[in-house]
Design an enzyme around this catalytic site. Structure first.
Site, PDB file in Angstrom:
ATOM      1  N   ARG A   1       0.854  -1.189   0.000  1.00  0.00           N
ATOM      2  CA  ARG A   1       0.000   0.000   0.000  1.00  0.00           C
ATOM      3  C   ARG A   1       0.890   1.239   0.000  1.00  0.00           C
ATOM      4  O   ARG A   1       1.364   1.686   1.037  1.00  0.00           O
ATOM      5  CB  ARG A   1      -0.909  -0.006   1.230  1.00  0.00           C
TER       6      ARG A   1
ATOM      7  N   LYS B   1      -4.221   6.630   8.202  1.00  0.00           N
ATOM      8  CA  LYS B   1      -5.057   7.250   7.182  1.00  0.00           C
ATOM      9  C   LYS B   1      -5.636   8.544   7.746  1.00  0.00           C
ATOM     10  O   LYS B   1      -6.572   8.500   8.545  1.00  0.00           O
ATOM     11  CB  LYS B   1      -6.195   6.318   6.763  1.00  0.00           C
TER      12      LYS B   1
ATOM     13  N   SER C   1     -12.825  -2.982   0.731  1.00  0.00           N
ATOM     14  CA  SER C   1     -12.965  -2.313   2.025  1.00  0.00           C
ATOM     15  C   SER C   1     -14.437  -2.078   2.343  1.00  0.00           C
ATOM     16  O   SER C   1     -15.201  -1.623   1.488  1.00  0.00           O
ATOM     17  CB  SER C   1     -12.239  -0.966   2.019  1.00  0.00           C
TER      18      SER C   1
END
Length: 217
Positions: free
Chosen positions: A45, A143, A114
């Site tokens: 990621r 995040k 997700s």
């Protein structure tokens, strides 16, 4: 290496799901250490890398995981996952659709999505997701735009709605909370900061694996 398909390995596995995001040691070094330590799933990621650099890095990690029992997933980008020969892709709610990802990667690829609510989880099941990410379970700094945490109660609600789907919990999970998360219905605990940003990421993996009853190095 197991002879069963990646999807079967995902379905039959559990435990630590390591998300590689800005680790304090090189990505490939951490990926190799994770494979050595029996981590069952790695996800790359890195949202801000240019396409060419992301593909190069993904291919290097795919070379490390190839021939092992560790699955390799690329976040957001089915095009990168396909170019690198990854086992699958993890999509956000606003990313490419599950059918579009399968068209690009092939029917054997793992596709995850997700989710945050039982309704999103049900929609993912109907769309054909192989697994769902669920969260954020706890507050997270990884995040900046993360939604409010759903807590263990929210995780339980999602798990009850789609008992047949493999569930990967994410968001602020630490070694000490990981067993509670698994007890709330997750099959895997996805971690970023607790390993990637630890003083010694490989020792952090060992600690997680021991805590979860998995094989340490």
């Amino acid at each position: 290496m197991s002879t069963v398909s990646p999807k079967e390995r995902l379905l039959s596995g559990g435990g630590l799901y390591l998300v590689l995001t800005s680790p304090v040691i090189p990505h490939v070094e951490l990926a190799a250490g994770a494979c050595d330590r029996g981590v069952q799933v790695l996800q790359l990621r890195e949202k801000h890398l240019p396409y060419e650099e992301l593909v190069r890095l993904a291919r290097e990690i795919a070379d490390v995981t190839g021939g092992t029992d560790t699955l390799f997933i690329v976040n957001d980008r089915p095009d990168v996952a396909a170019a690198a020969g990854a086992d699958g892709v993890h999509l956000g709610q606003s990313d490419a659709s599950i059918p579009a990802a399968r068209d690009l990667m092939g029917s054997g690829a793992i596709v995850g999505l997700s989710t945050r609510t039982p309704d999103e989880a049900e929609a993912a099941r109907i769309a054909g997701a192989d697994y769902i990410g669920v969260g954020p379970v706890f507050p997270t700094d990884t995040k900046p735009d993360a939604l409010a945490p759903i807590g263990l109660g929210g995780l339980r609600s999602v798990a009850r709605r789609v008992p047949e789907l493999t569930k990967v919990a994410i968001g602020g999970i630490t070694r000490s909370t990981s067993t509670d998360v698994l007890g709330a219905g997750a099959h895997y605990v996805a971690v970023i900061s607790a390993v990637c940003h630890a003083d010694d990421p490989l020792t952090a993996i060992d600690d997680f694996q021991t805590h979860l009853g998995r094989r340490p190095r």
